[in-house]
Design an enzyme around this catalytic site. Structure first.
Site, PDB file in Angstrom:
ATOM      1  N   ASP A  16     -11.655   0.225   6.126  1.00  0.00           N
ATOM      2  CA  ASP A  16     -10.472  -0.581   5.792  1.00  0.00           C
ATOM      3  C   ASP A  16     -10.808  -2.062   5.716  1.00  0.00           C
ATOM      4  O   ASP A  16     -10.374  -2.769   4.798  1.00  0.00           O
ATOM      5  CB  ASP A  16      -9.381  -0.375   6.847  1.00  0.00           C
TER       6      ASP A  16
ATOM      7  N   ASN B 104       0.840  -1.201   0.000  1.00  0.00           N
ATOM      8  CA  ASN B 104       0.000   0.000   0.000  1.00  0.00           C
ATOM      9  C   ASN B 104       0.874   1.250   0.000  1.00  0.00           C
ATOM     10  O   ASN B 104       0.518   2.282   0.546  1.00  0.00           O
ATOM     11  CB  ASN B 104      -0.982   0.006   1.170  1.00  0.00           C
TER      12      ASN B 104
END
Length: 436
Positions: free
Chosen positions: A181, A107
């Site tokens: 998330d 990420n």
């Protein structure tokens, strides 16, 4: 011994190898999903570690050198390697790990990836069978393509969650941290599994991208379409389109949620349930079309409020169950933590910390009949498995010591942290098989 060896070939992804360079929540949680399917996970951290390791005190959890409940949430069943990717040798070691992997999950921002040579064009050229996966805050194109993002801003704020969830004319909602998330993590895991299937068919890798903003838009699909047909959000519970899909307060000051989508079919039943037989077949209220035409949702809601307020919650739940009306108490987290339904179905699992005692931790929701409830091994300190994986790459002890002295790798030199496998409630009771 690596965690992978301890799991003894468990799961549909046994034999699949994932290298992870991820921090915080959405991306590491994606890899946790894969870990609970049996994949071998090599989590590569900086010397400071995943920044999620800093979050415990903000949640009221004082951390120890070997235990961290906040990092456990996203990092079960992983192997822990620590490299300095700012060094040439550190990058070389990472490339050696990636060379033997099926998936590289990250990420990182695109600029940083390009600087390190970990971007998709570079790695796919070097490893054409690699699945390269990136979790992003926003999409790959447009004004925010290179902006940093967390679920609070990408998912909750821009994704419309904070603005559409609260009661109308109140302050924006503040969802629990990382709510978005974890939703995005399941989506990314699905994307990776699709790429794995294609790789098994063709031998080719692929690029898989998910972003938090898109995840929120997908989840808000019904509301976004309804908005275009005049259903404005946020809504007041006094004017919801279907009064039978709403919350009501009971005599003991608790909240009941009912969901009966077929208003016309169940109108008479609902009137009988709340003791308003006088309103059975009432032409002003008995069809949703009439209620909508007359804009009288609030009138029906007032009638239901006046009915539900005369009995306590548990009595209503019993009555509604007899009438087969889908209903539940509106839970808070305190209710969920005490709910046996969550434990018997392994949505929550009890783990034991040396420093903190017994606590409940969430599990990933996917289950396979052939494998049962997954094993759960908690996280390890930074660099716990570095030496083991370097040995596997052909480095000897002297070379590893030299690399550590040069600031290329970090190894764990503290006490051993046992690979305790925590079982589900039913496994612990001998009611379900441990298939690992």
């Amino acid at each position: 011994m690596s965690v992978t060896e301890k799991l003894n070939g468990y799961g549909p992804l046994a034999g699949i190898k994932v290298v992870e360079v991820c921090t915080y929540v959405a991306a590491p949680a994606t890899v946790r999903v894969l870990s609970e399917m049996g994949a071998e996970i090599i989590k590569v951290e900086s010397f400071a570690g995943d920044t999620q390791r800093t979050q415990g005190p903000g949640f009221g959890c004082e951390l120890t050198e070997t235990e961290d409940p906040t990092i456990d949430l996203n990092n079960t069943n992983k192997n822990w390697v620590s490299l300095n990717l700012k060094t040439e040798e550190g990058l070389t070691i990472l490339k050696k790990l990636i060379a033997d992997a099926d998936v590289f999950m990250n990420n990182m921002r695109t600029g940083a990836l390009e600087k390190l040579g970990l971007d998709y064009p570079t790695l796919s050229k070097e490893f054409p069978n690699l699945i390269w996966a990136q979790m992003r805050g926003y999409g790959e194109f447009g004004e925010f393509a290179h902006s940093p993002g967390y679920d609070a801003v990408c998912w909750a704020a821009r994704g419309g969650v904070s603005g559409t969830f609260p009661e109308k004319d109140t302050a924006p909602a503040i969802p629990p941290q990382a709510f978005g998330d974890y939703n995005a993590a399941i989506m990314m895991a699905a994307g990776i599994l699709g790429a794995l299937v294609n790789k098994l068919r063709t031998g080719r890798g692929d690029k898989v991208v998910v972003n938090l903003y898109h995840a929120a838009i997908w989840a808000g699909g019904i509301g976004l379409v309804a908005q275009q047909f005049g259903a404005d959000y946020p809504k007041s519970r006094k004017s919801v389109p279907n009064p039978f899909n709403n919350t009501y307060k009971t005599a003991d000051n608790k909240w009941l949620y009912i969901c009966q989508p077929e208003y016309n079919r169940y109108y008479n039943d609902m009137m009988k349930i709340i003791g308003r037989d006088d309103l059975v077949d009432n032409p002003a209220y008995c069809t949703i079309e009439t209620v909508k035409q007359n804009d009288s949702q609030h009138e029906v809601i007032n009638i239901l409020e006046d009915g539900f307020v005369h009995k306590e919650l548990e009595e209503w739940l019993s009555i509604l169950a007899e009438w087969q009306v889908p209903s539940q108490k509106v839970f808070r987290f305190t209710d969920i933590l005490k709910d046996d339904e969550a434990y018997v179905n392994d949505a929550l699992r009890k783990v034991e910390y040396n420093a903190f005692g017994e606590h409940a931790i969430t599990t990933t929701p996917i289950r396979y009949a052939n494998f049962g409830d997954p094993p759960m091994i908690l996280s390890k300190p930074i660099g716990y498995h570095t030496a083991e994986y370097l040995h596997g790459l052909g480095y000897d002890d002297e070379q590893i010591d030299a690399l550590e002295e040069q600031g290329v790798v970090k190894c764990w030199h503290g006490e051993d942290v046992p690979d305790v496998i925590f079982k589900s409630q039913r496994q612990a009771a001998g009611e379900a098989e441990c298939k690992w």
